[in-house]
Write a protein that holds these residues in place. Structure first.
Motif, PDB file in Angstrom:
ATOM      1  N   SER A  22       0.953  -1.235   0.260  1.00  0.00           N
ATOM      2  CA  SER A  22      -0.197   0.058   0.226  1.00  0.00           C
ATOM      3  C   SER A  22       0.880   1.234  -0.148  1.00  0.00           C
ATOM      4  O   SER A  22       2.000   1.352   0.779  1.00  0.00           O
ATOM      5  N   ARG A  53      -4.953  -4.930  -1.794  1.00  0.00           N
ATOM      6  CA  ARG A  53      -4.510  -3.817  -2.597  1.00  0.00           C
ATOM      7  C   ARG A  53      -3.441  -4.413  -3.860  1.00  0.00           C
ATOM      8  O   ARG A  53      -3.371  -3.888  -4.831  1.00  0.00           O
ATOM      9  N   ASP A 146      -8.898   4.044   1.297  1.00  0.00           N
ATOM     10  CA  ASP A 146      -7.848   4.423   0.362  1.00  0.00           C
ATOM     11  C   ASP A 146      -7.903   6.033  -0.011  1.00  0.00           C
ATOM     12  O   ASP A 146      -6.994   6.597  -0.121  1.00  0.00           O
TER      13      ASP A 146
END
Length: 283
Positions: A22, A53, A146
């Motif tokens: 990430s 992710r 996010d």
């Protein structure tokens, strides 16, 4: 970035929610922490690698490799390392008892402190109703997180230019929502109940990115926090005493590189194959 150079030694180190893969993972902070904190045992309490992710879009800069290599190096030098997978790295849950480079995978464990007290150690996602019962909602929540992280990066850059200290918008926003629905309190209570059913003195978990140590009806509840927002870890001293360390507070505001880090080719069991790595830029 300011560093603390004097190494500290502990009996056990507990880390969770690093989210390697990430863009929000504060790998520089974690590397600095690992360089200055030694322990006989390191327990990784889930979500170390962010498989969710990585499946959406591949992001694995050299700093992610550096963290993995640092842990493997510690294992080679005699540190016992146990990896308890979380929901974001659930691809490892199919390998209980397996060793990867000296790092042992376990579903959960009971850790006995130096003073004889016993703690149940688990990630905690199995007690998150959203993750357990509504996978689609969990992924939507992950997308919203996010977005909050992206806002956080922008605000951090502006605050640095203005000479203001680091402040996490994502942590603030998440805390407001979860306090509104009383999620954190309920999560802590359910996890403490699980510890009570296992007849232990306390529980150490991660998952909700909310570092804390407190007593819940006779159970010592400990949450390790994360290395996305707060940069926190739990350490056990040689007398069995636990301490919560906030590394972001120790080293100051995080710095963000102006150039994107080069991608490196890696292989993660259950996540990547030849096709997945074909387009990754080599360092």
């Amino acid at each position: 970035m300011e560093t603390v150079s004097e190494a500290r030694h502990f009996r056990t180190l507990f880390i969770s929610d690093v989210h390697l893969g990430s863009k929000a993972a504060k790998t520089d902070f974690l590397l600095d922490f690992l360089k200055t904190h030694e322990a006989e045992t390191i327990i990784l309490v889930g979500d170390i690698v962010d498989g969710w992710r990585l499946k959406r879009s591949w992001y694995w800069p050299q700093s992610c490799n550096d963290v993995v290599q640092k842990l493997l190096r510690k294992a080679r030098k005699g540190t016992k390392i146990v990896y308890i997978p979380g929901n974001h790295d659930e691809f490892l849950r199919g390998f209980p008892g397996t060793h990867f480079g000296g790092i042992e995978v376990a579903e959960r464990m009971v850790h006995e402190m130096a003073d004889g007290k016993r703690y149940l150690v688990l990630h905690g996602d199995e007690f998150d109703v959203v993750v357990r019962n509504a996978r689609l909602l969990a992924y939507l929540g992950d997308w919203a997180y996010d977005t909050a992280i992206a806002i956080n990066v922008l605000l951090a850059a502006v605050r640095r230019r203005l000479g203001m200290p680091y402040w996490s918008f994502s942590a603030w926003a998440k805390l407001q929502v979860k306090h509104a629905v009383n999620f954190i309190g309920e999560f802590q209570k359910v996890v403490a109940d699980e510890a009570r059913r296992n007849e232990v003195d306390g529980v150490i978990c991660g998952h909700i990115h909310h570092a804390v140590m407190e007593d819940i009806d006779g159970i010592h509840y400990v949450n390790t926090g994360d290395w996305v927002e707060s940069c926190t870890a739990i350490v056990e001293h040689f007398d069995g005493r636990l301490e919560l360390i906030s590394w972001a507070d120790r080293v100051g505001a995080a710095t963000k590189r102006s150039e994107p880090e080069p991608m490196v080719k890696v292989s993660i069991p259950g996540l990547t194959g030849p096709a997945d790595n074909a387009g990754v830029r080599a360092a």
